[in-house]
Motif scaffolding. Structure first.
Motif, short mmCIF file in Angstrom:
data_model
loop_
_atom_site.label_atom_id
_atom_site.label_comp_id
_atom_site.label_asym_id
_atom_site.label_seq_id
_atom_site.Cartn_x
_atom_site.Cartn_y
_atom_site.Cartn_z
N MET A 1 4.10 -7.07 -4.24
CA MET A 1 5.27 -7.28 -3.82
C MET A 1 5.48 -6.37 -2.44
O MET A 1 6.16 -6.86 -1.66
CB MET A 1 6.51 -6.99 -4.84
N ALA A 2 4.99 -5.17 -2.55
CA ALA A 2 4.99 -4.32 -1.42
C ALA A 2 4.21 -4.84 -0.26
O ALA A 2 4.61 -4.69 0.90
CB ALA A 2 4.93 -2.91 -1.83
N GLU A 3 3.01 -5.09 -0.44
CA GLU A 3 2.15 -5.80 0.33
C GLU A 3 2.91 -6.98 1.18
O GLU A 3 2.58 -7.44 2.16
CB GLU A 3 0.74 -6.04 -0.18
N ALA A 4 3.41 -8.06 0.01
CA ALA A 4 3.82 -9.21 0.51
C ALA A 4 5.18 -9.24 1.34
O ALA A 4 5.52 -9.91 2.19
CB ALA A 4 3.82 -10.08 -0.53
N SER B 1 3.01 1.80 10.60
CA SER B 1 1.65 1.76 9.97
C SER B 1 1.31 2.97 9.01
O SER B 1 0.50 2.70 8.14
CB SER B 1 0.50 1.75 11.17
N ALA B 2 1.70 4.06 9.19
CA ALA B 2 1.43 5.11 8.23
C ALA B 2 2.08 4.96 6.98
O ALA B 2 1.38 5.07 5.80
CB ALA B 2 1.96 6.42 8.90
N GLY B 3 3.05 4.19 6.77
CA GLY B 3 3.69 3.86 5.45
C GLY B 3 2.88 2.74 4.78
O GLY B 3 2.45 2.90 3.50
N ARG B 4 2.49 1.90 5.61
CA ARG B 4 1.51 0.90 4.95
C ARG B 4 0.14 1.54 4.70
O ARG B 4 -0.35 0.85 3.40
CB ARG B 4 1.23 -0.55 5.96
N SER C 1 -1.20 1.33 0.86
CA SER C 1 -2.74 0.87 0.42
C SER C 1 -3.43 1.92 -0.34
O SER C 1 -4.05 1.68 -1.19
CB SER C 1 -3.17 0.37 1.70
N CYS C 2 -3.49 3.16 0.38
CA CYS C 2 -4.11 4.18 -0.34
C CYS C 2 -3.77 4.35 -2.05
O CYS C 2 -4.62 4.65 -3.03
CB CYS C 2 -4.09 5.48 0.42
N HIS D 1 3.30 14.31 1.97
CA HIS D 1 3.95 13.61 3.28
C HIS D 1 3.44 12.13 3.15
O HIS D 1 4.24 11.36 3.81
CB HIS D 1 3.51 14.24 4.59
N GLN D 2 2.56 11.82 2.72
CA GLN D 2 1.83 10.52 2.45
C GLN D 2 2.98 10.00 1.51
O GLN D 2 3.46 8.66 1.40
CB GLN D 2 0.49 10.21 2.05
N LEU D 3 3.21 10.47 0.20
CA LEU D 3 3.98 10.07 -1.02
C LEU D 3 5.32 9.77 -0.42
O LEU D 3 6.18 9.16 -0.83
CB LEU D 3 3.73 10.78 -2.28
N ALA D 4 5.80 10.68 0.45
CA ALA D 4 7.19 10.53 1.08
C ALA D 4 7.35 9.22 1.68
O ALA D 4 8.69 8.77 1.86
CB ALA D 4 7.56 11.71 1.77
#
Length: 155
Positions: A32-35, A44-47, A51-52, A100-103
């Protein structure tokens, strides 16, 4: 310290059902998040972070499920103890994401990630207890080696 609980077919089956539910929830959340349409294409950092984490989470759950399937096969008589000990190892846990990525990921998805980590930690404890229980005692191996050494040195 009390002895660790024995791994039983009931425990493995219950954990397997839990793993299926958790893996299915992870699949749905990340799908759902990807769609979802991204309002800001500059995110793009959030995407990338999402994805990671999707890859880490699904890998974590697939490793846990494989471990549980191997133990189910062992209890069903489809794997010997030797085969299970040799091929049923649980891989090390996936590395954690940086804060910072999890945020960049929504709270519900972070909670799901944490629940999969906690589930994997449970499987790691069971794996460690099982391996410790069936580990070869080095003292016995050393005694046998000493006996063999004495036989060959006097012969």
């Amino acid at each position: 310290m009390p002895a660790p609980a024995t791994i039983t077919p009931t425990i493995v089956d219950t954990l397997y059902e839990d793993a299926l539910i958790l893996a299915d929830e992870a699949r749905m959340v990340f799908e759902m998040a990807e769609a979802a349409p991204h309002a800001d294409k500059r995110d793009s950092a959030g995407r990338v972070a999402l994805s990671c984490e999707a890859l880490r989470t699904t890998t974590r759950m697939m490793h846990a499920m494989a471990w549980l399937l191997n133990h189910r096969a062992y209890f069903a008589g489809d794997l010997s103890e030797f085969q299970l000990r040799r091929h049923g190892r649980l891989p090390p846990a996936q590395p954690n994401a940086e804060a910072h990525q999890l945020a960049l990921i929504d709270l519900y998805t972070r909670d799901l990630i944490d629940r999969t980590k906690a589930f994997y930690a449970r499987i790691e404890r069971l794996d460690r207890a099982w391996r410790d229980h069936y580990a070869m005692q080095p003292a016995a191996v050393h005694r046998l080696r000493d006996r063999l050494g004495k036989i060959y040195s006097t012969g």
